[in-house]
Design a protein around this motif. Structure first.
Motif, PDB file in Angstrom:
ATOM      1  N   GLY A  10       0.818  -1.206   0.000  1.00 37.76           N
ATOM      2  CA  GLY A  10       0.000   0.000   0.000  1.00 37.76           C
ATOM      3  C   GLY A  10       0.848   1.249   0.000  1.00 37.76           C
ATOM      4  N   ARG A  11       0.183   2.373   0.233  1.00 33.89           N
ATOM      5  CA  ARG A  11       0.851   3.673   0.243  1.00 33.89           C
ATOM      6  C   ARG A  11       0.945   4.208   1.667  1.00 33.89           C
ATOM      7  NH1 ARG A  11       2.654   5.217  -4.515  1.00 33.89           N
ATOM      8  NH2 ARG A  11       1.508   4.466  -6.324  1.00 33.89           N
ATOM      9  N   VAL A  12       2.077   4.806   1.960  1.00 34.40           N
ATOM     10  CA  VAL A  12       2.338   5.358   3.282  1.00 34.40           C
ATOM     11  C   VAL A  12       1.482   6.604   3.477  1.00 34.40           C
ATOM     12  CG1 VAL A  12       4.136   6.343   4.765  1.00 34.40           C
ATOM     13  CG2 VAL A  12       4.660   4.408   3.258  1.00 34.40           C
ATOM     14  N   GLY A  13       0.830   6.689   4.642  1.00 39.88           N
ATOM     15  CA  GLY A  13      -0.114   7.776   4.903  1.00 39.88           C
ATOM     16  C   GLY A  13       0.475   8.998   5.567  1.00 39.88           C
ATOM     17  N   SER A  14       1.654   8.882   6.169  1.00 46.96           N
ATOM     18  CA  SER A  14       2.278  10.023   6.836  1.00 46.96           C
ATOM     19  C   SER A  14       3.785   9.799   6.883  1.00 46.96           C
ATOM     20  CB  SER A  14       1.727  10.181   8.259  1.00 46.96           C
ATOM     21  OG  SER A  14       1.988   9.013   9.006  1.00 46.96           O
ATOM     22  N   GLU A  15       4.499  10.854   7.174  1.00 43.11           N
ATOM     23  CA  GLU A  15       5.955  10.719   7.296  1.00 43.11           C
ATOM     24  C   GLU A  15       6.284   9.773   8.453  1.00 43.11           C
ATOM     25  OE1 GLU A  15       8.512  11.969   5.287  1.00 43.11           O
ATOM     26  OE2 GLU A  15       6.775  12.370   4.026  1.00 43.11           O
ATOM     27  N   PRO A  16       7.312   8.942   8.302  1.00 43.76           N
ATOM     28  CA  PRO A  16       7.683   8.012   9.367  1.00 43.76           C
ATOM     29  C   PRO A  16       8.065   8.750  10.658  1.00 43.76           C
ATOM     30  CG  PRO A  16       8.772   7.423   7.324  1.00 43.76           C
ATOM     31  CD  PRO A  16       8.113   8.756   7.094  1.00 43.76           C
ATOM     32  N   ASP A  17       7.668   8.178  11.794  1.00 44.62           N
ATOM     33  CA  ASP A  17       8.006   8.705  13.118  1.00 44.62           C
ATOM     34  C   ASP A  17       9.143   7.850  13.672  1.00 44.62           C
ATOM     35  OD1 ASP A  17       7.994   9.919  15.629  1.00 44.62           O
ATOM     36  OD2 ASP A  17       6.331   8.675  16.355  1.00 44.62           O
ATOM     37  N   ILE A  18      10.360   8.417  13.692  1.00 42.65           N
ATOM     38  CA  ILE A  18      11.558   7.682  14.114  1.00 42.65           C
ATOM     39  C   ILE A  18      11.906   8.062  15.550  1.00 42.65           C
ATOM     40  CG2 ILE A  18      14.013   7.288  13.662  1.00 42.65           C
ATOM     41  CD1 ILE A  18      12.488   6.353  11.363  1.00 42.65           C
ATOM     42  N   LYS A  19      12.234   7.044  16.367  1.00 40.81           N
ATOM     43  CA  LYS A  19      12.697   7.284  17.737  1.00 40.81           C
ATOM     44  C   LYS A  19      13.984   6.521  17.960  1.00 40.81           C
ATOM     45  CE  LYS A  19       8.380   8.451  19.736  1.00 40.81           C
ATOM     46  NZ  LYS A  19       7.234   8.154  20.484  1.00 40.81           N
ATOM     47  N   TYR A  20      14.963   7.229  18.518  1.00 41.66           N
ATOM     48  CA  TYR A  20      16.244   6.619  18.872  1.00 41.66           C
ATOM     49  C   TYR A  20      16.295   6.494  20.389  1.00 41.66           C
ATOM     50  CZ  TYR A  20      17.573   7.679  14.093  1.00 41.66           C
ATOM     51  OH  TYR A  20      17.621   7.745  12.718  1.00 41.66           O
ATOM     52  N   PHE A  21      16.650   5.317  20.887  1.00 41.30           N
ATOM     53  CA  PHE A  21      16.704   5.066  22.320  1.00 41.30           C
ATOM     54  C   PHE A  21      18.150   5.064  22.797  1.00 41.30           C
ATOM     55  CE2 PHE A  21      12.821   3.166  20.715  1.00 41.30           C
ATOM     56  CZ  PHE A  21      11.874   3.655  21.598  1.00 41.30           C
ATOM     57  N   GLU A  22      18.341   5.340  24.085  1.00 45.21           N
ATOM     58  CA  GLU A  22      19.689   5.369  24.665  1.00 45.21           C
ATOM     59  C   GLU A  22      20.398   4.032  24.507  1.00 45.21           C
ATOM     60  OE1 GLU A  22      19.778   6.832  28.660  1.00 45.21           O
ATOM     61  OE2 GLU A  22      18.653   8.642  28.133  1.00 45.21           O
ATOM     62  N   SER A  23      19.646   2.953  24.463  1.00 51.39           N
ATOM     63  CA  SER A  23      20.226   1.618  24.310  1.00 51.39           C
ATOM     64  C   SER A  23      20.833   1.401  22.921  1.00 51.39           C
ATOM     65  CB  SER A  23      19.157   0.557  24.554  1.00 51.39           C
ATOM     66  OG  SER A  23      18.158   0.628  23.550  1.00 51.39           O
ATOM     67  N   GLY A  24      20.528   2.326  21.985  1.00 49.02           N
ATOM     68  CA  GLY A  24      20.997   2.181  20.611  1.00 49.02           C
ATOM     69  C   GLY A  24      19.931   1.642  19.673  1.00 49.02           C
ATOM     70  N   SER A  25      18.806   1.231  20.216  1.00 51.37           N
ATOM     71  CA  SER A  25      17.705   0.729  19.391  1.00 51.37           C
ATOM     72  C   SER A  25      17.050   1.858  18.614  1.00 51.37           C
ATOM     73  CB  SER A  25      16.646   0.060  20.257  1.00 51.37           C
ATOM     74  OG  SER A  25      17.156  -1.067  20.899  1.00 51.37           O
ATOM     75  N   VAL A  26      16.507   1.507  17.458  1.00 46.18           N
ATOM     76  CA  VAL A  26      15.795   2.467  16.620  1.00 46.18           C
ATOM     77  C   VAL A  26      14.411   1.887  16.339  1.00 46.18           C
ATOM     78  CG1 VAL A  26      15.770   3.720  14.436  1.00 46.18           C
ATOM     79  CG2 VAL A  26      17.946   3.120  15.505  1.00 46.18           C
ATOM     80  N   LYS A  27      13.382   2.741  16.483  1.00 49.08           N
ATOM     81  CA  LYS A  27      12.002   2.324  16.231  1.00 49.08           C
ATOM     82  C   LYS A  27      11.363   3.312  15.268  1.00 49.08           C
ATOM     83  CE  LYS A  27       7.642   2.186  18.747  1.00 49.08           C
ATOM     84  NZ  LYS A  27       7.049   2.281  20.085  1.00 49.08           N
ATOM     85  N   CYS A  28      10.595   2.796  14.329  1.00 47.07           N
ATOM     86  CA  CYS A  28       9.880   3.634  13.371  1.00 47.07           C
ATOM     87  C   CYS A  28       8.425   3.202  13.351  1.00 47.07           C
ATOM     88  CB  CYS A  28      10.502   3.472  11.987  1.00 47.07           C
ATOM     89  SG  CYS A  28       9.612   4.354  10.689  1.00 47.07           S
ATOM     90  N   ARG A  29       7.536   4.183  13.388  1.00 44.79           N
ATOM     91  CA  ARG A  29       6.099   3.917  13.237  1.00 44.79           C
ATOM     92  C   ARG A  29       5.595   4.711  12.050  1.00 44.79           C
ATOM     93  NH1 ARG A  29       2.054   2.897  18.162  1.00 44.79           N
ATOM     94  NH2 ARG A  29       2.838   0.850  18.599  1.00 44.79           N
ATOM     95  N   LEU A  30       4.697   4.097  11.285  1.00 48.50           N
ATOM     96  CA  LEU A  30       4.054   4.791  10.178  1.00 48.50           C
ATOM     97  C   LEU A  30       2.727   4.126   9.882  1.00 48.50           C
ATOM     98  CD1 LEU A  30       4.649   2.955   7.325  1.00 48.50           C
ATOM     99  CD2 LEU A  30       6.904   3.785   7.855  1.00 48.50           C
ATOM    100  N   THR A  31       1.907   4.801   9.094  1.00 42.41           N
ATOM    101  CA  THR A  31       0.610   4.245   8.711  1.00 42.41           C
ATOM    102  C   THR A  31       0.653   3.843   7.252  1.00 42.41           C
ATOM    103  OG1 THR A  31      -0.249   6.447   8.203  1.00 42.41           O
ATOM    104  CG2 THR A  31      -0.691   5.581  10.410  1.00 42.41           C
ATOM    105  N   LEU A  32      -0.138   2.820   6.921  1.00 43.97           N
ATOM    106  CA  LEU A  32      -0.185   2.296   5.564  1.00 43.97           C
ATOM    107  C   LEU A  32      -1.642   2.163   5.128  1.00 43.97           C
ATOM    108  CD1 LEU A  32       1.720   1.130   3.324  1.00 43.97           C
ATOM    109  CD2 LEU A  32       1.122  -1.127   4.223  1.00 43.97           C
TER     110      LEU A  32
END
Length: 119
Positions: A10-32
């Motif tokens: 499908g098509r992405v509905g909004s710009e990706p929301d990226i979060k960087y954590f102190e542990s070094g992990s990276v998380k991205c949320r977006l809508t489709l």
């Protein structure tokens, strides 16, 4: 045997929301937005996607509103208590294992620059 696999295109509905954590992990949320193969409705089905690690970084760098993507992952449910009522709430999330960038670079640039909301 049990199986929990979701595949969507499908098509992405909004710009990706990226979060960087102190542990070094990276998380991205977006809508489709995904169109059903049904003649009954022109409205797309909307899904919330959650990506982690390198896949999240790729999404943050190359995915924009209107991009055509394919994902493979698993269905999970986020659960929380409503602050006002105390009721338990749940929300379905697709935990993405694989991300495919579909369409040409020119297509995704045209979708992003025009702000086209035609999913």
């Amino acid at each position: 045997m049990s199986l929990n696999v979701v595949t969507l295109v499908g098509r992405v509905g909004s710009e990706p929301d990226i979060k960087y954590f102190e542990s070094g992990s990276v998380k991205c949320r977006l809508t489709l937005a995904v169109k059903r193969q049904s003649r009954n409705s022109d409205e797309p089905d909307w899904f919330t996607l959650e990506l982690w690690g390198k896949t999240a970084e790729v999404a943050g760098n190359y995915v924009h509103k209107g991009s055509l993507i394919g994902v493979k992952g698993a269905l999970k449910f986020d659960t929380w208590s409503d602050r006002n009522t105390g009721a338990t709430r749940t929300s379905p999330i697709i935990l993405v294992d694989k991300l495919d960038l579909l369409g040409s670079k020119q297509d995704s640039n045209a979708n992003f620059s025009s702000g086209d909301d035609n999913f």
